[in-house]
Write a protein that holds these residues in place. Sequence first.
Motif, PDB file in Angstrom:
ATOM      1  N   UNK A  93       0.848  -1.203   0.000  1.00  0.00           N
ATOM      2  CA  UNK A  93       0.000   0.000   0.000  1.00  0.00           C
ATOM      3  C   UNK A  93       0.881   1.250   0.000  1.00  0.00           C
ATOM      4  N   UNK A  94       1.962   1.199   0.822  1.00  0.00           N
ATOM      5  CA  UNK A  94       2.899   2.306   0.900  1.00  0.00           C
ATOM      6  C   UNK A  94       4.063   1.954  -0.032  1.00  0.00           C
ATOM      7  N   UNK A  95       3.828   2.160  -1.307  1.00  0.00           N
ATOM      8  CA  UNK A  95       4.812   1.764  -2.311  1.00  0.00           C
ATOM      9  C   UNK A  95       5.607   2.931  -2.846  1.00  0.00           C
ATOM     10  N   UNK A  96       6.351   2.680  -3.930  1.00  0.00           N
ATOM     11  CA  UNK A  96       7.220   3.726  -4.492  1.00  0.00           C
ATOM     12  C   UNK A  96       6.456   4.973  -4.937  1.00  0.00           C
ATOM     13  N   UNK A  97       5.202   4.791  -5.371  1.00  0.00           N
ATOM     14  CA  UNK A  97       4.438   5.953  -5.837  1.00  0.00           C
ATOM     15  C   UNK A  97       4.185   6.940  -4.706  1.00  0.00           C
ATOM     16  N   UNK A  98       3.799   6.388  -3.549  1.00  0.00           N
ATOM     17  CA  UNK A  98       3.528   7.252  -2.397  1.00  0.00           C
ATOM     18  C   UNK A  98       4.839   7.890  -1.924  1.00  0.00           C
ATOM     19  N   UNK A  99       5.893   7.093  -1.945  1.00  0.00           N
ATOM     20  CA  UNK A  99       7.189   7.636  -1.525  1.00  0.00           C
ATOM     21  C   UNK A  99       7.603   8.791  -2.416  1.00  0.00           C
ATOM     22  N   UNK A 100       7.345   8.636  -3.708  1.00  0.00           N
ATOM     23  CA  UNK A 100       7.689   9.702  -4.645  1.00  0.00           C
ATOM     24  C   UNK A 100       6.880  10.964  -4.329  1.00  0.00           C
ATOM     25  N   UNK A 101       5.611  10.777  -3.970  1.00  0.00           N
ATOM     26  CA  UNK A 101       4.773  11.933  -3.629  1.00  0.00           C
ATOM     27  C   UNK A 101       5.329  12.649  -2.400  1.00  0.00           C
TER      28      UNK A 101
END
Lengths: 364, 366
Positions: free
Chosen positions: B30-38
């Motif tokens: 759920x807390x993947x690279x996309x969220x990290x990028x955000x």
Amino acid sequence: MTIPKPWRFAGKPTAVHQFHPVLAPGDAMSNHVFALRTRLREWGYASDAFAVEAKPGAPDVLPYRRLFRALRPTDMLLMHFSIGHEVFDQLAKLEARKVLVYHNVTPPEFFTGLNDHAAVHARLGLRQLAGLVPRVGLAVGVSEYDAHDLGEMGFENVVTVPILIDWSAYDVEPDASVLASMTSRRTRILFVGRISPNKRQDDLIRMLAYYRACIDKEAQLFLVGSFRDQPQYHARCLALRDTLGLQADVTFTGPVPMAGLVAYYRRASVFCSLSEHEGFGVPLLEAMRLGLPVVAYDAAAVGETLDGGGVLLARKDLAEAAEVCAAIVEDAALRERLVTAGTRRVRDFASDAVAERTREALGL
Amino acid sequence: MSEPASGRVDVDEIIAEVRERIERKRASGVYGPEVEAALRLPLPGGRPLFVEELGDPVPALRDAIEERVEYDPRSRKPIYGRLITLARRAAIGLVRWWIAAKDERQERIDRLTYRALLDLRDRPSPGFDERLRTLETEWARYRRDLVAADLHSVYFQARFGGEERVIRAQSERFLDLFRGRTRVLDLGSGRGTFLQLMRDNGVGAYGVDLDERMIATARERGLEVVEADGVAHLAGLAERSIDGLYARHLAEHILPGELVRVLRECRRVLAPGSPIVFVTPNPRTLTVGAHTFWMDPGHVRPIPPDLFRFYLEVEGFEGVELVTFEATEGTTLREDVGDEALRGNMRLLNETLFGDRDYAVIGRTP
């Protein structure tokens, strides 16, 4: 006793005036000045507020030039200091019982490359403070953090007196239109404070992106506060919001009147501060007073003002901050405990007690 | 989340729970690279905030040097605007070459500073390196000299080392304590006397030593010995991975702080209920404390029995006790005197001067 000897022997001051370069309605610093003026007048002193610039709606502010004519050597002048201004150099030369009331200067690094004007004034402020050391009889920090800074700068006669907040002003009906505008979505995160790079509203927007992706896809963020002073930062925060696709979920309200402010505090689910520099942090206390749980990153005076009245984040981790907010939104018992802790903490800042402390510190 | 007694909100507890939640979300994706990028998305529309650049200043400095300062002299004021614009343009025209010269000078300084900074970063100051090397060499020499590490230990052992027969007899005292154990560690195992005894009695044990020759001797006997620094070896072990610890004549070779560290590591790596035994010279016997203890230049400081007991207790070991060994034969004062009081005094004097040469401190992990 911190009152300088010559003042003591000369008796009470003949008047107590206040100065800050800008006085504006709704601004925490200005409210402090006005609340103090009311008290000073109650105590029987002639007391006026002077400013270089009085924003529309600021009650009964006199132009600072009048100070040069009106101020007598036996008068007391409280110079509220939060940013540099050329006028301080002139005021420093006046013959009077000068007191510096230090609200801390936002470090210029926050403005460098973003708002040169603000950076220049912040730097000027730090230089002017050094120059004020031999010119004031007493230096007041509104927090221990500020008082510590004063000590570091070389001020010898330093005392800590918190900001005076007139809590009765908050006993107003919350603005119905604001209440209605805040939807019935489950998570409504609130931050109150001027839109400014030191307050890091950009981090709150990023945090909301996490919140919506990992916790509640309908969560909203309300950023209450004027963006007039930092148009560049505001524009870039808007761009960040848009890049993250949060146009409908992040609201910049601009400045709001008291009824609106109370409504935001009353209707929000959690108050979250990721600010990196606060000389005091009035909104933290407002949230506690109005029954809103507080989550705040520990920077400058934040930890000291919060002092157990909310959740203090030791490190800046946006995912952690979001999850703490979520824990409060989801766990009614935890929320209740935080509200209780907040209510208990804000009692330390009861108007009468702070007023008395001020009176004692100033030797009035 | 419970409320602590003080009535305050326990922030540590909330944070611990929150971190667990985040871990679960990472694991589930759920807390993947996309969220990290955000979360790492820079503020659009210009350079990153200066406070953030300060965190990694060298690349930021390169960008800052490249940045041009734009200035628009046009005024937007309604009436005098044109006049102001004209005045600004005129002023700029008049001082253009002065500004340009200053600009050039600043440019030179900026470039030189940046270049110098890179050079310094990549090639640290030779003077500093030299001084650091000297210090390191001297410090290492001091540590070696402190324990006469350059003495040939074989000759030393041959001349002053304890007799194997005596050492084995000492070790036998602890046999019952270790019986049935499967993984006992002998710190500073030496020639392997203790390990041999353990093997003869079906106890699983291995040793750690630093001395190559000692290790070779032990290995010739088919014993398991690891060549390593004892403290480092302990630190590398997994929690509860051994079930007994024996260390003969080790504690007096290390600094008090190192000994405490060893005890802490023991608490961590020993399974619950495991015995630990430290054997060390007994400074309470004056001929030991004042004389024979110092026969080994590798001895750092003697440890009085009560202090050692305290170390174990304070580090959380249970059932801590002191065991002494019988005095070996040698010089004693004659006790066969007629007067009873005098006989008592002679006995006391014998114990004080020629008493137990070693003692052991024993404890168990809770």
